[in-house]
Design an enzyme around this catalytic site. Sequence first.
Site, mmCIF file in Angstrom:
data_model
loop_
_atom_site.group_PDB
_atom_site.id
_atom_site.type_symbol
_atom_site.label_atom_id
_atom_site.label_comp_id
_atom_site.label_asym_id
_atom_site.label_seq_id
_atom_site.Cartn_x
_atom_site.Cartn_y
_atom_site.Cartn_z
ATOM 1 N N LYS A 96 -33.363 -68.852 73.740
ATOM 2 C CA LYS A 96 -33.699 -69.259 72.370
ATOM 3 C C LYS A 96 -35.207 -69.528 72.273
ATOM 4 C CE LYS A 96 -29.223 -71.628 72.112
ATOM 5 N NZ LYS A 96 -28.554 -72.862 71.674
ATOM 6 N N TYR A 136 -23.904 -67.268 64.733
ATOM 7 C CA TYR A 136 -23.228 -68.563 64.894
ATOM 8 C C TYR A 136 -22.119 -68.764 63.849
ATOM 9 C CZ TYR A 136 -26.417 -70.470 68.460
ATOM 10 O OH TYR A 136 -27.102 -70.727 69.634
ATOM 11 N N PHE A 144 -24.569 -79.322 61.721
ATOM 12 C CA PHE A 144 -25.866 -78.852 62.243
ATOM 13 C C PHE A 144 -26.074 -77.347 62.044
ATOM 14 C CE2 PHE A 144 -22.748 -79.060 65.721
ATOM 15 C CZ PHE A 144 -22.778 -77.748 66.197
ATOM 16 N N ARG A 172 -21.584 -68.910 82.010
ATOM 17 C CA ARG A 172 -21.502 -70.240 81.382
ATOM 18 C C ARG A 172 -21.731 -71.336 82.430
ATOM 19 N NH1 ARG A 172 -21.160 -71.001 75.761
ATOM 20 N NH2 ARG A 172 -20.011 -72.901 76.242
ATOM 21 N N THR A 178 -23.064 -77.692 77.043
ATOM 22 C CA THR A 178 -23.850 -77.560 75.801
ATOM 23 C C THR A 178 -24.902 -78.654 75.677
ATOM 24 O OG1 THR A 178 -21.898 -76.593 74.765
ATOM 25 C CG2 THR A 178 -23.620 -77.418 73.283
ATOM 26 N N ARG A 189 -29.438 -75.545 81.873
ATOM 27 C CA ARG A 189 -29.673 -76.655 80.933
ATOM 28 C C ARG A 189 -29.859 -77.982 81.679
ATOM 29 N NH1 ARG A 189 -24.918 -74.704 76.788
ATOM 30 N NH2 ARG A 189 -26.172 -73.428 75.373
ATOM 31 N N ASN A 199 -31.542 -76.651 73.754
ATOM 32 C CA ASN A 199 -30.914 -76.407 75.071
ATOM 33 C C ASN A 199 -31.200 -75.012 75.623
ATOM 34 O OD1 ASN A 199 -29.220 -74.940 73.461
ATOM 35 N ND2 ASN A 199 -27.363 -76.117 73.902
ATOM 36 N N HIS A 202 -28.372 -69.371 75.172
ATOM 37 C CA HIS A 202 -27.032 -69.112 74.642
ATOM 38 C C HIS A 202 -26.299 -68.180 75.601
ATOM 39 C CE1 HIS A 202 -23.763 -67.855 71.991
ATOM 40 N NE2 HIS A 202 -23.995 -66.642 72.481
ATOM 41 N N GLU A 213 -20.792 -60.326 70.161
ATOM 42 C CA GLU A 213 -22.224 -60.651 70.217
ATOM 43 C C GLU A 213 -23.052 -59.482 70.744
ATOM 44 O OE1 GLU A 213 -21.367 -65.450 70.700
ATOM 45 O OE2 GLU A 213 -22.203 -64.358 72.398
HETATM 46 P P1 IDP Z 1 -22.810 -73.458 73.462
HETATM 47 O O1 IDP Z 1 -24.200 -73.001 73.117
HETATM 48 O O2 IDP Z 1 -22.782 -74.234 74.746
HETATM 49 O O3 IDP Z 1 -21.814 -72.350 73.419
HETATM 50 P P2 IDP Z 1 -21.720 -74.331 70.910
HETATM 51 O O4 IDP Z 1 -20.755 -75.439 70.703
HETATM 52 O O5 IDP Z 1 -21.260 -72.936 70.701
HETATM 53 O O6 IDP Z 1 -22.370 -74.525 72.356
HETATM 54 O O7 IDP Z 1 -22.947 -74.618 69.942
HETATM 55 C C1 IDP Z 1 -23.930 -73.651 69.714
HETATM 56 C C2 IDP Z 1 -25.282 -74.321 69.708
HETATM 57 O O8 IDP Z 1 -25.329 -75.236 68.654
HETATM 58 C C3 IDP Z 1 -25.589 -75.165 70.942
HETATM 59 O O9 IDP Z 1 -26.081 -74.404 72.021
HETATM 60 C C4 IDP Z 1 -26.607 -76.110 70.413
HETATM 61 O O10 IDP Z 1 -27.895 -75.476 70.346
HETATM 62 C C5 IDP Z 1 -26.140 -76.334 69.008
HETATM 63 N N1 IDP Z 1 -25.339 -77.571 68.901
HETATM 64 C C6 IDP Z 1 -24.093 -77.765 69.380
HETATM 65 N N2 IDP Z 1 -23.667 -79.006 69.122
HETATM 66 C C7 IDP Z 1 -24.686 -79.600 68.478
HETATM 67 C C8 IDP Z 1 -24.859 -80.911 67.923
HETATM 68 O O11 IDP Z 1 -23.975 -81.766 68.006
HETATM 69 N N3 IDP Z 1 -26.033 -81.136 67.325
HETATM 70 C C9 IDP Z 1 -27.024 -80.219 67.219
HETATM 71 N N4 IDP Z 1 -26.908 -78.989 67.698
HETATM 72 C C10 IDP Z 1 -25.753 -78.677 68.326
HETATM 73 MG MG MG Z 2 -21.020 -71.209 71.843
#
Ligand code: IDP
Ligand code: MG
Length: 238
Positions: A96, A136, A144, A172, A178, A189, A199, A202, A213
Site C-alpha cells: 500500500k 475493498y 472506515f 497471510r 490485520t 506487519r 499496515n 494487502h 483480486e
Molecule cells: P486484511 O488487510 O488483514 O485482510 P481486512 O479486515 O480485510 O484486513 O481489512 C482491510 C484493510 O482495512 C486492513 O488491512 C486495514 O488497512 C483496514 N482496516 C481494517 N480494520 C480497520 C479498522 O478497524 N480501522 C481502520 N482501518 C481498518
Molecule cells: Mg482482507
Amino acid sequence: MNSRIWRSAHCAARSILSAYSKHSSRAFSGGRAAGAASVVSLRGVASSLALHGSGESANASRTWISGILALPAAAYMIQEKDAHAAEMERTFIAIKPDGVQRGLVSEVISRFERKGFKLVAIKIMVPSKGFAQKHYHDLKDRPFFSGLCDFLSSGPVVAMVWEGEGVIRYGRKLIGATDPQKSEPGTIRGDLAVVVGRNIIHGSDGPETAKDEIGLWFKPDELVRYTSNAEKWIYGDN
Ligand code: IDP
Ligand code: MG
C-alpha cells in the site's frame, strides 16, 4: 539383435514412463525436466543402436526406434498438458502507499522470494478511488471504508501476483494479523507497522478473493508463466 534392441528400448521407455508417473501429479519443472532428460537419453540410446545395425536388422531397428521415440514424446506432451491444466496456486499481494513511501518494497518482495514463492506479475500504479472501492467492496459497510479507499488511492501501490504451493494461506502468515499491534514479531506487519490504518500490505484471504483480486488488478497477459531455476530445489518428494 532385434531382441536386444527391444530390451534396451523397452527398458528406456519404462524409465521414461516411471519418471513421468512419479512427477505427473505435480505441475513443477522437476517432472518436466526429468521427462526431457529421459527423452534426450533415449535419443542417445536409439542413435547408438542405429549406428550398430545394418541391412534388414537396421531397418527393423529403425522401425522399433521410431515407435519407441514416439512414446516419450507422448508422455512428455501429456505431462506438459497436465502441468498447464493444474496451475499453481496464486495470490494477490499489494504494497500500500505507506509501504511504498517508507521504502519497504524490496523488504516485502524479499520475504516472499526467500520463502520460495515465485513472482509472476508486478506493477506500480495509483489506483482511483473507484478502483479502491472495487478492491475493498466486501468492506463497504464498515465505518472506515471511505477513509480506507481514500488512503489506498492516495499514492503508488505495488501490485503483485505470487505463485507457489499454499501461497494464499502462507502469504497471510508472512503478512501477519490485520492489526499490527496483534501481529507476531517476524511477520511483515509485526516487524514493520504499528497501527491498523497503516499496515503497509494487502494479501488475498482465500482462493475466491485471490482469483477476483488478480482479475481486478491484472490482465491475463500480464501474468508471466516461467520456470524458476530454483523450483527443483524448493519442491520435491523423497
Ligand atoms: P486484511 O488487510 O488483514 O485482510 P481486512 O479486515 O480485510 O484486513 O481489512 C482491510 C484493510 O482495512 C486492513 O488491512 C486495514 O488497512 C483496514 N482496516 C481494517 N480494520 C480497520 C479498522 O478497524 N480501522 C481502520 N482501518 C481498518
Ligand atoms: Mg482482507
